[in-house]
Design a protein around this motif. Structure first.
Motif, PDB file in Angstrom:
ATOM      1  N   VAL A 280       0.867  -1.178   0.000  1.00 15.70           N
ATOM      2  CA  VAL A 280       0.000   0.000   0.000  1.00 15.70           C
ATOM      3  C   VAL A 280       0.905   1.229   0.000  1.00 15.70           C
ATOM      4  O   VAL A 280       1.853   1.307   0.779  1.00 15.70           O
ATOM      5  CB  VAL A 280      -0.973  -0.010   1.200  1.00 15.70           C
ATOM      6  N   TYR A 281       0.634   2.183  -0.918  1.00 12.51           N
ATOM      7  CA  TYR A 281       1.513   3.360  -0.997  1.00 12.51           C
ATOM      8  C   TYR A 281       0.744   4.663  -0.907  1.00 12.51           C
ATOM      9  O   TYR A 281       1.310   5.742  -1.085  1.00 12.51           O
ATOM     10  CB  TYR A 281       2.345   3.316  -2.285  1.00 12.51           C
ATOM     11  N   GLY A 282      -0.569   4.580  -0.636  1.00 13.43           N
ATOM     12  CA  GLY A 282      -1.354   5.797  -0.509  1.00 13.43           C
ATOM     13  C   GLY A 282      -2.581   5.557   0.343  1.00 13.43           C
ATOM     14  O   GLY A 282      -2.840   4.419   0.756  1.00 13.43           O
ATOM     15  N   ARG A 283      -3.317   6.626   0.586  1.00 15.86           N
ATOM     16  CA  ARG A 283      -4.503   6.547   1.438  1.00 15.86           C
ATOM     17  C   ARG A 283      -5.641   7.327   0.816  1.00 15.86           C
ATOM     18  O   ARG A 283      -6.214   8.222   1.435  1.00 15.86           O
ATOM     19  CB  ARG A 283      -4.193   7.116   2.834  1.00 15.86           C
ATOM     20  N   LEU A 286      -9.405   6.782   3.614  1.00 21.38           N
ATOM     21  CA  LEU A 286      -8.825   6.819   4.958  1.00 21.38           C
ATOM     22  C   LEU A 286      -9.469   5.821   5.913  1.00 21.38           C
ATOM     23  O   LEU A 286      -9.131   5.757   7.091  1.00 21.38           O
ATOM     24  CB  LEU A 286      -8.908   8.235   5.538  1.00 21.38           C
TER      25      LEU A 286
END
Lengths: 368, 368
Positions: A280-283, A286
């Motif tokens: 996972v490299y982003g959100r 949320l």
């Protein structure tokens, strides 16, 4: 001699009040290893938005010229305790002209040149940047060079990571993004199979138009079947996800496991022996990540960030990656923008709501 | 010449009907690499229960002598499609006497000996086992040797994994288990710090009585504070969880990150650079794992299973581990049992409900 100029700051107070404003700032002379860059263009990336606004309630915020005051919801207000009361500069990357240089040879060599840089306060008229991280742009314009770091190096970093881990195929979610399009081009160039997951037919068309072989639409009724088929053909048991929340990765793991199990001759209570790995490299979401017990114990779910990756990859790899980016800035690594805004325009309600939506192909460029 | 004897089978039909029964079975002559073991003792481990019953509704099942017919709830009934209609033997490990041996030297050398073995059908009067995986017990009884494989090798495997990954401390959840007690002893012997997480005061007392330095009670109001303090003192950013479902691991990651952030001098939107890693090795809770975005991107959540670990660790390490187990079967690696049951007694309602609850210190031993 100090330089003054306008700069964007984001401040979260302990009571959950978020203030984002343009303010006059003073920039000291560069240290020996630094250069002072007069910023000419800086993209608003998802990673910038996390710091600039996070999940703050912009719809009901107070907007005045050059200033936004918004409420940060819980648990994010308390959760970001580390930044309470701190006036934080924003803007990972950008491009501009070096107007002052520190005493080191590396810094002096950049004097007067147009460079791409990673100062951390790119939404600013001036920024101090490490000379070693600057990329001289030659005759490439600041607009063309503004996004030379985050997306290109991340997309290249995915492919480097795949190669380091012995993988020949990658699954990518939210794959129609600017970053996803770059990844598609790199994979085509490097002979890596790429399973692109998107959620709209127009994104399927976009990626197919860019030569993508496997594009799977998660909004289709037969999404799982499409996904299994693409994984089966590519042996992609490895991938990257910028969404984070929800069950997106869970679904990918399930499809991977179903493909692996379909090739087993004997039932095992522990599932297949196929190692499955998603970074996972982003959100973009949320919410919490949901992982169900549907694919045995042969899985790994881990965070991926550019800076630690570059540190681990070593200088030689980083230099090779940067050279490739510079040589292909107008092709493989080209970015496009929906709109150009200055620092004040960046903080109008209309613009802030628009670029905060992070729609595919609608990135903003800040031209201070 | 074939041997016949009684054996437990678990069958899940496509309609969700689970049948567990004692049935007469025929055991062929051992292949060259195998031995035929007359089983004398076999523990009912959590990993056996997953295959034997899974989440089937035992409370409302039909019980008749030597037979249970229960309903498997969804999504587990459909999820286990791979086993539909298959009559599966059960029982990972046990001990008994070798009554026939294949032609290989390794197999012949075990003829007539008492051995611990890993046949996969240990809940049986007879079992074929690979000679290479058998541990000759010498004057150790079958009851003392019955649990010589799964728990001892798993606990040792955790410590080996920690050492391979450069870790000097381990967090362990549900730490008062038989396995957890072994891990506590191994860590004390090897100088590895161990943060034990339990949920009852009596489990705290039990582990403290066994010399554990850090025991944290998740039912206490100040659990997070206790956990942070233990992590802070031990630098345990690495651990193992047998629970799987819920937010247990999420809470551990949060505590690890809070400790790491408390040592940072500057705010970072990406959280700390501290790598945090948790392995899941069991599914005491079959619900989904919840991971919240509360600890940046420096985390890894991965499955851990004994067999792939041993394959990766290599023969030399495995032999060293097995030797250590054999030399300490009555001390470090001793198991204790609440009750002894034969194959028919294993399938009474009272017993099945009791051992399926997997309460600490209440393990059953099957003595066919």
């Amino acid at each position: 001699m100090t330089t003054t100029g306008k700069q964007i700051f984001s401040t979260l107070d302990a009571d959950g009040t978020l203030t984002v404003e343009v303010a006059e700032s003073t920039f000291p002379d560069p240290k020996p290893s630094q250069v002072l860059v007069r910023m000419e263009a800086a993209p608003i990336n998802p990673s910038d938005l996390a710091l600039l606004f996070g999940p703050a309630d912009l719809e009901n915020a107070e907007f005045s010229p050059g200033k936004i005051v918004a409420k940060m919801p819980e648990p994010f207000a308390s959760g970001a305790k580390g930044r309470h009361g701190q006036r934080l500069p924003v803007g990972n990357e950008g491009a501009g002209t070096v107007v002052a240089a520190g005493d080191s040879d590396a810094a002096q060599a950049l004097m007067g040149q147009r460079v791409a840089c990673v100062p951390g306060n790119a939404f600013s008229e001036y920024a101090l940047a490490e000379a070693a991280m600057c990329l001289p742009l030659g005759d490439v314009s600041s607009e063309d060079g503004a996004s030379a770091f985050v997306n290109p190096m991340t997309a290249l970093g995915f492919v480097e990571t795949a190669k380091m881990e012995g993988q020949k195929a990658i699954v990518h979610l939210a794959a129609a993004s600017n970053l996803g399009q770059m990844l598609n081009k790199i994979c085509l160039e490097d002979g890596i199979e790429l399973v692109n997951i998107v959620r709209k037919q127009e994104q399927v068309d976009l990626l197919k138009g860019l030569g993508a072989k496997y594009v799977v639409n998660s909004s289709d009724d037969d999404y799982m079947k499409q996904l299994r088929s693409a994984i089966d053909e590519t042996d992609a048991f490895f991938g990257f996800d910028p969404i984070g929340g929800g069950n997106n990765v869970d679904t990918v793991f399930k499809a991977m496991e179903q493909v692996a199990v379909s090739k087993m001759t004997e039932y095992s209570r522990y599932g297949s022996n196929q190692e499955k790995k998603m970074y996972v490299y982003g959100r973009l979401d949320l919410g919490p990540t949901i992982l169900t017990p549907s694919y045995g114990f042969g899985f790994t779910y881990a965070g991926w960030l550019l800076t630690p990756f570059l540190a681990k990859a070593g200088m030689e790899t980083v230099v090779r990656m940067r050279t490739r980016v510079l040589q292909n800035l107008k092709t493989t690594f080209a970015s496009s923008y929906k709109a150009r805004v200055n620092l004040e325009e960046m903080l109008t309600k209309e613009n802030a709501l628009d670029y905060r939506a992070m729609r595919t192909g609608e990135k903003y460029l800040v031209t201070p």
